[in-house]
Structure formats: C-alpha cells, structure tokens
Enzyme design. Structure first.
Site, PDB file in Angstrom:
ATOM      1  N   CYS A 136      22.440  29.875 -34.238  1.00  0.00           N
ATOM      2  CA  CYS A 136      21.651  29.065 -35.178  1.00  0.00           C
ATOM      3  C   CYS A 136      21.041  27.868 -34.470  1.00  0.00           C
ATOM      4  O   CYS A 136      21.719  26.860 -34.246  1.00  0.00           O
ATOM      5  CB  CYS A 136      22.540  28.611 -36.342  1.00  0.00           C
ATOM      6  SG  CYS A 136      21.689  27.510 -37.490  1.00  0.00           S
ATOM      7  N   CYS A 139      21.026  24.649 -36.571  1.00  0.00           N
ATOM      8  CA  CYS A 139      22.331  23.989 -36.662  1.00  0.00           C
ATOM      9  C   CYS A 139      22.665  23.226 -35.385  1.00  0.00           C
ATOM     10  O   CYS A 139      23.196  22.120 -35.437  1.00  0.00           O
ATOM     11  CB  CYS A 139      23.434  25.021 -36.894  1.00  0.00           C
ATOM     12  SG  CYS A 139      23.131  26.182 -38.219  1.00  0.00           S
ATOM     13  N   ASP A 140      22.374  23.833 -34.226  1.00  0.00           N
ATOM     14  CA  ASP A 140      22.920  23.324 -32.967  1.00  0.00           C
ATOM     15  C   ASP A 140      21.900  22.820 -31.959  1.00  0.00           C
ATOM     16  O   ASP A 140      22.280  22.255 -30.930  1.00  0.00           O
ATOM     17  CB  ASP A 140      23.760  24.435 -32.303  1.00  0.00           C
ATOM     18  CG  ASP A 140      24.905  24.898 -33.195  1.00  0.00           C
ATOM     19  OD1 ASP A 140      25.458  24.047 -33.918  1.00  0.00           O
ATOM     20  OD2 ASP A 140      25.232  26.096 -33.176  1.00  0.00           O
TER      21      ASP A 140
END
Length: 309
Positions: A136, A139-140
């Site tokens: 992701c 997300c990261d």
C-alpha cells in the site's frame, strides 16, 4: 448457548459493494447488518486519489468511504466488527453466520469480502513486512521520502502506485517480469513521463534482504540472461495480482477453482438467498463503480428473495 442475532440480511464485508447493498436492502425496510474485520471502506482507504468515480473529478479514497458509510447506515443498517468463519444453511433455508464475535442468523446473505494482494513468496518478504515491504503506497509511501524504492508488477495497481510514489520518494524503479506493461495506456503514459521512474524489464525479485530492521536491497533475476544481481532499495511495494477472500465459503460449493465466487447477472450464487458482490466475484473488471453496481443489484434481489418466502 450464545445468543444468535437475527436480521433479514447479513452483509459480509463493508467495502463499496457491501455498503451499497446495505443502502438498497435497508431502504426496502429490511433489517441489515454489515460485518467486517476492518474499517469500512475496504481498499478505498488505501487509495489516495480516485479519478474514475462518477460525480467526482477526483476524490480521496477515505473521503469516499465516509460518504458511502453515511449513506449505507442512513436507513438503519448496522455495522459490526467480526471475522466470519463459516456459513451454514439451516433446514428452513435460513443462514447461520458464525463469527469470532458471535453468531448471526438471516434469511439472506450477501458476501462482499473482496480480495487481497498476492504475495511474492520469496525469502525476506514476510520478515520485512512493515520494515520496508508494503502492499500500500498510500499507507506507507511517506516513510520513504528522499529514498529509492522498488515497485514490483506491471498492471494498473503497480503503475498507479508507482506514479503516486514518484511524487513522494526520490526515485521509483518498476521491476516487471515481462517486457511490456499491462496497465491502462493512460497510466503507462503518466509513468513514462515521470522523470524519476525507471523500468527493469524481464526481471523477477527472488529475495528481499536487509539488516534485520529495514530493507536494504533486492535480489533480481533476469529471465533473459539467467543472471542474478543485487539492487539497493529502501522499500519494496508489491502489486502482482489479487486473490479472493473466500476461505470461509469454500465448503459451500459456490466458487471456481481459484476461489472466486460464481454468480449470475443478478449476483445470485447457486445457493438460494446467498449473493456475492464486488471484487470477490468471478468477473473481469474490479473497480469501485462495478462494485457499487453489484451492491445495488444484490440489495434489491435480497429484498425480492425475502418477499417471495
């Protein structure tokens, strides 16, 4: 004995398909609960900008999730946390849904559990999850500002997330096992225009290595030359395909040999009163728009089924 919670319709999963099904079923004055093991919205929460959803030039994934959730619960549909372990069809054709947080009984069930990213299955992948290995970018990605990262894959998700990362990190290298991308032409064009996106063709990642705390390099294998080499990177973002979240339903006889649920054009499975919608279905296009369409149909069909009893 544990109390069983009774509803007209139990929806397993609260992504765009499940939430739309909840909207339609609850508007028809049915009692509805959505059961999900995570936050409502599903994979939309992992998407930065959605550019192909009607009515929005661009919308953030989490924002669209919030709007859909508000609609889905407006007419009384409920939301519950839990992991579904099994569905049993009772003698009276009602369905018993067993979860890790209690049991539910319903006249109709709509399965909307979606799919998840396929793993490479190489040494170091599991060891470095959360330490440089990610599925992701939204997300990261922020953890890798100023760093060089690798994106594995050549489809829509890989290229979309690679373009996103190119605006966050120093340099993105796309590693693809073929010599051409399978992403949509518009996504390919964006990636090739980006000055900090490189491509390594006909190559596989065979191992992910680090110092125990963080990723430092990947071992690459060139399919043409049969040679291996090391490539330094701080992060590995993997997008090589999807697998359906159907482990709990395999004994029902409603899936194909790869685990995708087979339905007709009304979202009905071979079991009366059991429907499937969204990414968990055996179908070609897995998009938010198609998930929403599936959900609307299933919500209405669940009403028709219950009305016929």
């Amino acid at each position: 004995m544990t109390d069983i919670k009774n509803y007209d319709v139990v929806i397993i999963g609260a992504g765009p398909a499940g939430m739309t099904a909840a909207t339609y079923a609850s508007r028809a004055d049915l009692s509805v609960v959505m059961i999900d093991q995570g936050v409502y919205g599903g994979q939309m929460n992992n998407t930065a900008e959605i550019e192909n959803y009607p009515g929005f030039e661009s919308v953030m994934g989490p924002d669209l999730s919030e709007k859909m959730y508000a609609s889905s619960t407006r007419f009384g549909a409920e939301y519950a946390f839990g992991t579904v372990q099994k569905i049993e069809v009772l003698d009276n054709q009602e369905k018993l849904i067993k979860t890790d947080s209690g049991d539910y009984q319903a006249k109709a069930v709509i399965i909307a559990t979606g799919s998840e990213h396929t793993h490479l299955g190489v040494p170091g992948e599991e060891d470095y999850q959360g330490k440089g290995v990610s599925y992701c970018a939204v997300c990261d990605g922020a953890f890798f500002k100023g760093e060089n990262v690798v994106v594995v894959g050549g489809g829509d998700s890989a290229i979309e997330e690679g373009v996103y990362l190119s605006n966050v990190v120093d340099r993105v290298t796309v590693v693809h096992r073929r010599d051409t991308l399978n992403a949509q032409p518009i996504l390919q064009e964006r990636a090739k225009k980006a000055k900090n996106i490189d491509f390594i063709w006909n190559t596989e990642v065979h191992a992910i290595k680090g110092n125990g705390d963080e990723v430092q390099e990947v071992e690459l294998y060139n399919r043409d030359t049969k040679e291996s080499s090391s490539f330094k990177t701080a992060g590995v973002f993997i997008y090589i395909g999807l697998k359906p979240n159907t482990e709990a339903f395999l004994d029902l006889g409603i899936t194909d040999d790869k685990g995708w649920i087979i339905t007709n054009d009304k979202m009905a499975t071979s079991l009366p009163g059991v429907y499937a919608v969204g990414d968990v279905r055996q179908k070609e296009l897995r998009q938010i728009t198609t998930a929403v369409g599936d959900g609307g149909l299933a919500g209405q069909e669940a009403y028709n089924y219950i009305a016929s009893l």
